[in-house]
Design an enzyme around this catalytic site. Structure first.
Site, PDB file in Angstrom:
ATOM      1  N   ASP A  76      60.058   9.855  67.735  1.00 34.30           N
ATOM      2  CA  ASP A  76      61.264  10.377  67.065  1.00 34.30           C
ATOM      3  C   ASP A  76      62.466  10.481  68.003  1.00 34.30           C
ATOM      4  O   ASP A  76      63.420  11.203  67.709  1.00 34.30           O
ATOM      5  CB  ASP A  76      60.966  11.742  66.431  1.00 34.30           C
ATOM      6  CG  ASP A  76      60.668  12.819  67.464  1.00 34.30           C
ATOM      7  OD1 ASP A  76      60.347  12.458  68.616  1.00 34.30           O
ATOM      8  OD2 ASP A  76      60.753  14.009  67.129  1.00 34.30           O
ATOM      9  N   GLU A  77      62.436   9.774  69.129  1.00 35.26           N
ATOM     10  CA  GLU A  77      63.561   9.818  70.062  1.00 35.26           C
ATOM     11  C   GLU A  77      63.794   8.430  70.641  1.00 35.26           C
ATOM     12  O   GLU A  77      62.844   7.711  70.946  1.00 35.26           O
ATOM     13  CB  GLU A  77      63.287  10.784  71.220  1.00 35.26           C
ATOM     14  CG  GLU A  77      63.251  12.238  70.822  1.00 35.26           C
ATOM     15  CD  GLU A  77      63.009  13.122  72.037  1.00 35.26           C
ATOM     16  OE1 GLU A  77      63.731  14.126  72.176  1.00 35.26           O
ATOM     17  OE2 GLU A  77      62.099  12.820  72.824  1.00 35.26           O
TER      18      GLU A  77
END
Length: 375
Positions: A76-77
């Site tokens: 998620d990054e």
């Protein structure tokens, strides 16, 4: 509410939590029992990795429209090198970040927070600074005002042990760490750990990798928290064989062999003991990794109901590409070398069979044991 692996099978580490749980003190990497203690009545849900990957791929596809330098840091990054993009789109850095946030929200339906800065460390900290759905711009002119008042634990790569150590020395904020002299930081933290002092001062010259870049793995490991504690040698051997198979299959898939085998064992109190050994040859064989791992465990752990095992991790490191190994072979080694060659043919044939019929078609040296979580 929190996402926590599979609490019923005791894989109970919090990997995400909602705002209410966060307000109650629940943190990522808390165990299930720690989260329940902080937030009685918390509801746990299992992860849905296939969905996370699907969303992650869609988000990164939007990023890739703006730059070829998109480096996923986790599911998620991602880091983006947007050099030249503001001028091209005739937008400020903040306006460009806001455009990304709006596109992800409108096209995918989730919110993101964006950190804009002149290095990766500060960009990451900017993305964490204000949530949800926010843009934070950190510049050489304002980073001291924004970041230095924060707790030293908020600095990247500062873990619990380092935080406790620094606080004992009276260093509680990022600014207090940053304002040490370099010599003092090295004397306090050691040469290796003094990199966090550089990060506190915005000194990070690491680059964003281009889209699709894959660095060769330096080690391969697989671990498992078992559904119930292992108390017999057969249970341990089943778990070790299962994990060794996953390690060996990954090594062969990557075309790599390793010379160091390591084992970590965790008891129900979450205490960990580890040991490793360097072989006199490189390997990617499940049979060999499993046998060596069992001998390692036997050298420091008395397997019994009085010494239950909660989790095991098997690893192989000091990797090279297959075919590059040079081994000293004497006449006394011929028999052992021939055995490894035969085993290599067997396991390679099994890999080919699994590609056709699925990974569960053949198992090596272990059967299912649903009591401990191996199906």
């Amino acid at each position: 509410m929190a996402v926590a692996g599979d609490p019923e099978n005791r894989v109970g580490i919090v990997v995400a939590k909602n705002q209410l749980a966060k307000q109650a003190g629940v943190k990522t990497t808390d165990t299930v029992w720690q989260a329940q203690k902080k937030c009685p009545g918390i509801i746990f849900v299992p992860p849905h990795h296939h969905l996370y990957k699907e969303v992650s791929d869609k988000v990164n596809a939007i990023y890739h429209e703006y730059t070829d330098y998109v480096e996923p840091a986790s599911i998620d990054e991602s880091y983006l090198d947007m050099t030249g993009a503001p001028e091209f789109y005739k937008l400020s850095e903040k306006e460009l970040a806001d455009r990304l946030r709006a596109r992800v929200k409108n096209e995918i339906g989730i919110t993101i927070s964006v950190g804009v800065s002149y290095n990766k460390i500060f960009a990451k900290m900017g993305s964490d600074y204000k949530k949800p759905n926010a843009t934070t711009v950190i510049t050489p002119e304002n980073y001291k005002d924004i970041l230095w008042p924060l707790p030293v634990s908020d600095l990247m790569f500062v873990g619990k042990a380092t935080t406790a150590f620094l606080e004992e020395k009276g260093i509680t904020t990022i600014g207090e760490l940053a304002q040490l002299s370099k010599a003092s930081a090295i004397a306090l933290l050691s040469q290796a750990e003094s990199s966090i002092w550089a990060y506190a001062n915005g000194r990070d010259d690491s680059t964003v990798k281009p889209w699709g870049y894959h660095e060769a793995a330096k080690s391969v490991s697989h671990g498992m928290t078992f559904k119930k504690n292992l108390v017999t040698e057969q249970e341990v051997r089943t778990g070790v064989s299962f994990l060794s198979d996953k390690v060996a299959m990954t090594l062969r898939h990557n075309g790599q062999k390793g010379v160091v085998i390591s084992v970590s064992v965790k008891n129900p109190d979450l205490k960990v003991m580890s040991k490793q050994i360097a072989l006199d040859h490189y390997t990617w064989l499940q049979h060999e990794i499993s046998d060596v791992s069992m001998r390692l465990i036997g050298s420091f752990w008395s397997i019994s109901e009085y010494a239950p095992i909660r989790a095991i991790t098997i690893g192989v490191s000091k990797l090279i590409q297959a075919g590059e190994e040079i081994e000293q072979v004497s006449l006394l080694d011929d028999e052992e070398t021939e055995k490894r060659k035969k085993q290599d043919k067997i396991e390679s044939a099994i890999d080919a069979l699994r590609k056709k019929t699925g990974n569960k078609a053949v198992t090596l040296g272990f059967g299912k044991n649903e009591d401990i979580g191996i199906k």
